[in-house]
Motif scaffolding. Structure first.
Motif, PDB file in Angstrom:
ATOM      1  N   LYS A 226      -6.899  -2.915  -1.187  1.00 31.85           N
ATOM      2  CA  LYS A 226      -5.789  -3.144  -1.848  1.00 31.85           C
ATOM      3  C   LYS A 226      -6.314  -4.266  -2.880  1.00 31.85           C
ATOM      4  O   LYS A 226      -6.352  -4.384  -3.962  1.00 31.85           O
ATOM      5  N   GLN A 227      -7.152  -5.124  -2.364  1.00 33.96           N
ATOM      6  CA  GLN A 227      -7.692  -6.309  -3.409  1.00 33.96           C
ATOM      7  C   GLN A 227      -8.482  -5.646  -4.151  1.00 33.96           C
ATOM      8  O   GLN A 227      -8.408  -6.060  -5.479  1.00 33.96           O
ATOM      9  N   GLU A 228      -9.497  -4.860  -3.881  1.00 32.81           N
ATOM     10  CA  GLU A 228     -10.445  -4.226  -4.830  1.00 32.81           C
ATOM     11  C   GLU A 228      -9.634  -3.354  -5.955  1.00 32.81           C
ATOM     12  O   GLU A 228     -10.122  -3.504  -7.154  1.00 32.81           O
TER      13      GLU A 228
ATOM     14  N   LEU B  33      -6.623   6.119  -0.873  1.00 33.16           N
ATOM     15  CA  LEU B  33      -6.851   5.089  -1.574  1.00 33.16           C
ATOM     16  C   LEU B  33      -7.939   4.352  -1.173  1.00 33.16           C
ATOM     17  O   LEU B  33      -8.746   3.866  -1.938  1.00 33.16           O
ATOM     18  N   TYR B  34      -8.187   4.150   0.075  1.00 37.44           N
ATOM     19  CA  TYR B  34      -9.163   3.179   0.353  1.00 37.44           C
ATOM     20  C   TYR B  34     -10.678   3.981   0.176  1.00 37.44           C
ATOM     21  O   TYR B  34     -11.542   3.307  -0.063  1.00 37.44           O
TER      22      TYR B  34
ATOM     23  N   VAL C 100       0.985  -0.989  -0.049  1.00 36.97           N
ATOM     24  CA  VAL C 100      -0.054   0.124   0.000  1.00 36.97           C
ATOM     25  C   VAL C 100       0.938   1.191   0.123  1.00 36.97           C
ATOM     26  O   VAL C 100       0.412   2.215  -0.568  1.00 36.97           O
ATOM     27  N   ALA C 101       1.911   1.086   0.606  1.00 43.72           N
ATOM     28  CA  ALA C 101       2.940   2.250   0.737  1.00 43.72           C
ATOM     29  C   ALA C 101       3.485   2.733  -0.894  1.00 43.72           C
ATOM     30  O   ALA C 101       3.616   3.738  -1.165  1.00 43.72           O
ATOM     31  N   ASP C 102       3.739   1.548  -1.419  1.00 47.48           N
ATOM     32  CA  ASP C 102       4.124   1.607  -2.735  1.00 47.48           C
ATOM     33  C   ASP C 102       3.209   2.316  -3.649  1.00 47.48           C
ATOM     34  O   ASP C 102       3.555   3.076  -4.457  1.00 47.48           O
ATOM     35  N   LEU C 103       1.896   1.833  -3.524  1.00 49.90           N
ATOM     36  CA  LEU C 103       0.804   2.376  -4.257  1.00 49.90           C
ATOM     37  C   LEU C 103       0.748   3.908  -4.131  1.00 49.90           C
ATOM     38  O   LEU C 103       0.633   4.754  -4.735  1.00 49.90           O
ATOM     39  N   THR C 104       0.721   4.100  -2.703  1.00 49.63           N
ATOM     40  CA  THR C 104       0.063   5.611  -2.158  1.00 49.63           C
ATOM     41  C   THR C 104       1.603   6.533  -2.841  1.00 49.63           C
ATOM     42  O   THR C 104       1.328   7.705  -3.209  1.00 49.63           O
TER      43      THR C 104
END
Length: 205
Positions: free
Chosen positions: A56-58, A49-50, A35-39
């Motif tokens: 993260k799954q969705e 993000l949420y 999640v840190a990589d994504l954000t």
């Protein structure tokens, strides 16, 4: 203002964020992308993000769907409109060779390699990619069965085995592309895979 909207920074572009997530998952896999990589890549905070994607799954599932709609289109859904089943399958394999070696994008197929880059006990990537691979196999099988009914394939041909073969060729091309196989090599693989195509059955009377 809705709860989802409150968590997003000004100028948040959901579509662009989804494209960024797709590239991250494609290159590093589900487990290899935190999640840190994504954000960090999206330029947003975790609550944003949420709020936008739920989890993260969705986000991963949406990323896969985006890939299939755009960069992952190999023409499998158009098999029915091809001049023949052989021409259609050959076109799919050659389209894959080009798609898996597209400049500026990760090599291989996001769907094909998705389950290879997840932990053994992680069902998220495995289930999502299995569903999409099964859909590809089903479309191949339907077209091959129709070809047999039309006399393009002999009665002795096994449409299920053929669908298994060409689905496996697609998966294998994706894997070797990630290992550095060139477009020329993959196109040669696509052409050679057609050498075992059964001769047509006798003309219908």
């Amino acid at each position: 203002m809705s709860t989802k909207a409150r968590g997003r920074p000004r100028g948040f572009d959901r579509d662009r964020a989804l494209e960024t997530a797709m590239a991250m998952f494609w290159r590093h896999g589900y487990d290899g992308t935190s999640v840190a990589d994504l954000t960090r890549a999206m330029g947003i905070a975790a609550p944003s993000l949420y709020a936008a994607f739920g989890s993260k799954q969705e986000l991963y599932r949406e990323s896969l769907q985006l890939y299939v709609r755009t960069l992952g289109r190999l023409g499998v859904a158009n098999l029915g409109s091809a001049a023949s089943a052989r021409d259609g399958v050959h076109a799919v394999l050659r389209a894959a060779a080009e798609a898996f070696t597209r400049p500026g994008f990760p090599p291989g197929c996001m769907v094909g390699i998705g389950s290879l880059r997840c932990a053994e006990d992680n069902r998220v990537a495995e289930e999502a990619t299995t569903e999409l691979r099964s859909a590809t196999h089903a479309m191949l099988l339907a077209r091959l069965r129709q070809a047999q009914a039309d006399g393009e394939l002999p009665e002795s041909a096994d449409p299920t085995a053929m669908a298994d073969l060409y689905a496996a060729v697609l998966e294998g091309m994706s894997v070797v592309a990630t290992d550095g196989a060139t477009r020329t090599r993959l196109l040669a693989t696509a052409d050679l895979a057609m050498a075992g195509w059964p001769s047509p059955g006798p003309a219908a009377r």
